[in-house]
Design a protein around this motif. Structure first.
Motif, mmCIF file in Angstrom:
data_model
loop_
_atom_site.group_PDB
_atom_site.id
_atom_site.type_symbol
_atom_site.label_atom_id
_atom_site.label_comp_id
_atom_site.label_asym_id
_atom_site.label_seq_id
_atom_site.Cartn_x
_atom_site.Cartn_y
_atom_site.Cartn_z
ATOM 1 N N UNK A 91 0.896 -1.253 -0.056
ATOM 2 C CA UNK A 91 -0.028 -0.051 0.018
ATOM 3 C C UNK A 91 0.976 1.276 0.053
ATOM 4 N N UNK A 92 1.006 1.849 -1.193
ATOM 5 C CA UNK A 92 1.694 3.107 -1.307
ATOM 6 C C UNK A 92 1.270 4.281 -0.666
ATOM 7 N N UNK A 93 -0.266 4.236 -0.892
ATOM 8 C CA UNK A 93 -0.957 5.546 -0.474
ATOM 9 C C UNK A 93 -1.783 5.218 0.596
ATOM 10 N N UNK A 94 -2.192 6.320 1.529
ATOM 11 C CA UNK A 94 -3.199 6.061 2.581
ATOM 12 C C UNK A 94 -4.120 7.118 2.662
ATOM 13 N N UNK A 95 -5.402 7.114 2.481
ATOM 14 C CA UNK A 95 -6.340 7.995 2.018
ATOM 15 C C UNK A 95 -7.317 8.370 3.242
ATOM 16 N N UNK A 96 -7.650 9.429 3.329
ATOM 17 C CA UNK A 96 -8.928 9.902 4.225
ATOM 18 C C UNK A 96 -9.760 10.657 3.229
ATOM 19 N N UNK A 97 -11.016 10.820 3.592
ATOM 20 C CA UNK A 97 -12.161 11.260 2.686
ATOM 21 C C UNK A 97 -11.872 12.542 2.170
ATOM 22 N N UNK A 98 -10.978 13.466 2.600
ATOM 23 C CA UNK A 98 -10.848 14.876 2.166
ATOM 24 C C UNK A 98 -9.826 14.673 0.918
ATOM 25 N N UNK A 99 -8.650 13.893 1.248
ATOM 26 C CA UNK A 99 -7.559 13.931 0.292
ATOM 27 C C UNK A 99 -8.047 12.938 -0.841
ATOM 28 N N UNK A 100 -9.087 12.175 -0.804
ATOM 29 C CA UNK A 100 -9.589 11.358 -1.775
ATOM 30 C C UNK A 100 -10.286 12.234 -2.815
ATOM 31 N N UNK A 101 -11.140 13.109 -2.231
ATOM 32 C CA UNK A 101 -12.143 14.000 -2.992
ATOM 33 C C UNK A 101 -11.214 14.813 -3.790
ATOM 34 N N UNK A 102 -10.184 15.429 -3.069
ATOM 35 C CA UNK A 102 -9.235 16.378 -3.699
ATOM 36 C C UNK A 102 -8.633 15.795 -4.888
ATOM 37 N N UNK A 103 -7.958 14.694 -4.949
ATOM 38 C CA UNK A 103 -7.464 13.977 -6.045
ATOM 39 C C UNK A 103 -8.334 13.935 -7.355
ATOM 40 N N UNK A 104 -9.499 13.382 -7.086
ATOM 41 C CA UNK A 104 -10.325 13.431 -8.038
ATOM 42 C C UNK A 104 -10.854 14.756 -8.879
#
Length: 283
Positions: free
Chosen positions: A201-214
Motif C-alpha cells: 500500500x503506497x498511498x493512505x487516504x482519508x475522505x478529504x484527500x480522496x476527493x481532492x485528488x479526483x
C-alpha cells in the motif's frame, strides 16, 4: 512542504522491513516511504499468503476471507445495477483472480486488468477477458469502472485518475474502495493495523484527500458507502500481527467497536467512493 512521519510500520508479509508513512503536499494524503520502484515492488507480493492473488483455503483466515468475498460479490453486483441499471460494460482494474468479473458477467460485458501473472492466469482459466494493462483493452470506454482495494497500490495516482477519466463514458460511474486510516480500528492498532500493509500500500487516504485528488480531473464523489465486514477482517489480521495469535473474540470486539463508532463519524475501516463526471462535488 516538508514531509512529516506519521507512523512507522513493518512489512509483516515478506521482508519485515520497516517503512515510514509520511505526509504529502495534499492534506490528509499519506505515502509509504521509501516507496519501492515499479521494478522492485513485485518482490513484496511474493508470498503464498497474499490472498487476493490466490483462491487459497488453507487456513481459517483464508476460509473467512473467501466466505466474506462470496457474500460481497452479490452486494457489489446489486450496487452496480442500482447505480446504473442501463450500464452494459464493466471494467475491473486490478481484478485479481477474477471472481468479481465472473459473477458480473450475468449482467455486464466484463473486462479486467491484472498485472500479477499468477492471478491473471487463474482469472483467464475462469473464462474472463483479462489483460495486463488498460492499453491492451479491446474497447476504450466503459459505463462502470471498479477498483476494489487497488488504488492504494498504484505508483502514479494522478496518471491513474487521468486514465480513469479517459476510460469512463460520459454518464458512467467509477466505484473505488480503499482503506480508511481514520477508522477506529486503525487508531486502535496503530502500527499493527493490517490495512497499512506497507510497502504494497503506497498511498493512505482519508475522505478529504480522496476527493481532492479526483476533483483535479473534474471527477466528483457523489456518495460514500461503508464496507462493514472490513473492520472485522482487518482486526483479525491486525491481532495476528500484534500478538502472533488468531484472537477471534478480541478481533470481533474491536471490529464491532469500530463499526459502532463509525455510525456517528462515518469513518469505517474501508470506504466505497462513487465517482461521476459532474460540475461539482455532492459533499
Amino acid at each position: 512542504m516538508e514531509e512529516k512521519v506519521i507512523i512507522t510500520a513493518k512489512d509483516h508479509l515478506v521482508t519485515n522491513e520497516q517503512f515510514n508513512i509520511v505526509t504529502t503536499n495534499i492534506d490528509g494524503l499519506l505515502k509509504t516511504s521509501p516507496t519501492p520502484t515499479k521494478e522492485k515492488i513485485g518482490n513484496y507480493y511474493q508470498s503464498e499468503n497474499y490472498i487476493s492473488h490466490t483462491d487459497a483455503k488453507k487456513t481459517l483466515v483464508d476460509n473467512i476471507y473467501q466466505i466474506v468475498k462470496s457474500y460481497s460479490l452479490n452486494k457489489k453486483y446489486k450496487l452496480l445495477k442500482k447505480l446504473n441499471p442501463e450500464a452494459k460494460t464493466l471494467l475491473d482494474i486490478g481484478s485479481g483472480t477474477g471472481d468479481f468479473i465472473s459473477y458480473c458477467k450475468k449482467g455486464f460485458d466484463c473486462y479486467g486488468t491484472e498485472p500479477s501473472e499468477v492471478a491473471r492466469e487463474k482469472s483467464i482459466s475462469k473464462g474472463n477477458k483479462v489483460v495486463v494493462s488498460t492499453e491492451e483493452l479491446e474497447i476504450k470506454k466503459f459505463d462502470i469502472i471498479t477498483m476494489w482495494h487497488v488504488l492504494e497500490h498504484v505508483h502514479d495516482l494522478e496518471l491513474q485518475i487521468k486514465k480513469l477519466n479517459e476510460l469512463l463514458n460520459k454518464n458512467g460511474a467509477i466505484i473505488i474502495a480503499v482503506p480508511n486510516y481514520k477508522s477506529e480500528d486503525a487508531k486502535h492498532y496503530k502500527e499493527h493495523w493490517a490495512a497499512y500493509d506497507v510497502p504494497r500500500h503506497i498511498w493512505h487516504f482519508d475522505k478529504h484527500s480522496f476527493k481532492e485528488l479526483f476533483k483535479k480531473e473534474n471527477l466528483f464523489v457523489v456518495k460514500i458507502l461503508p464496507m462493514i465486514f472490513d473492520s472485522f477482517y482487518v482486526s483479525l489480521l491486525s491481532e495476528k500481527i500484534k500478538t502472533g495469535r488468531n484472537n477471534f473474540v478480541k478481533a470481533f470486539k474491536n471490529g464491532l467497536q469500530s463499526n459502532l463508532k463509525a455510525k456517528s463519524t462515518g469513518e469505517y475501516s474501508s470506504l466505497i467512493y462513487i465517482i461521476e463526471k459532474r460540475d461539482k462535488d455532492s459533499f
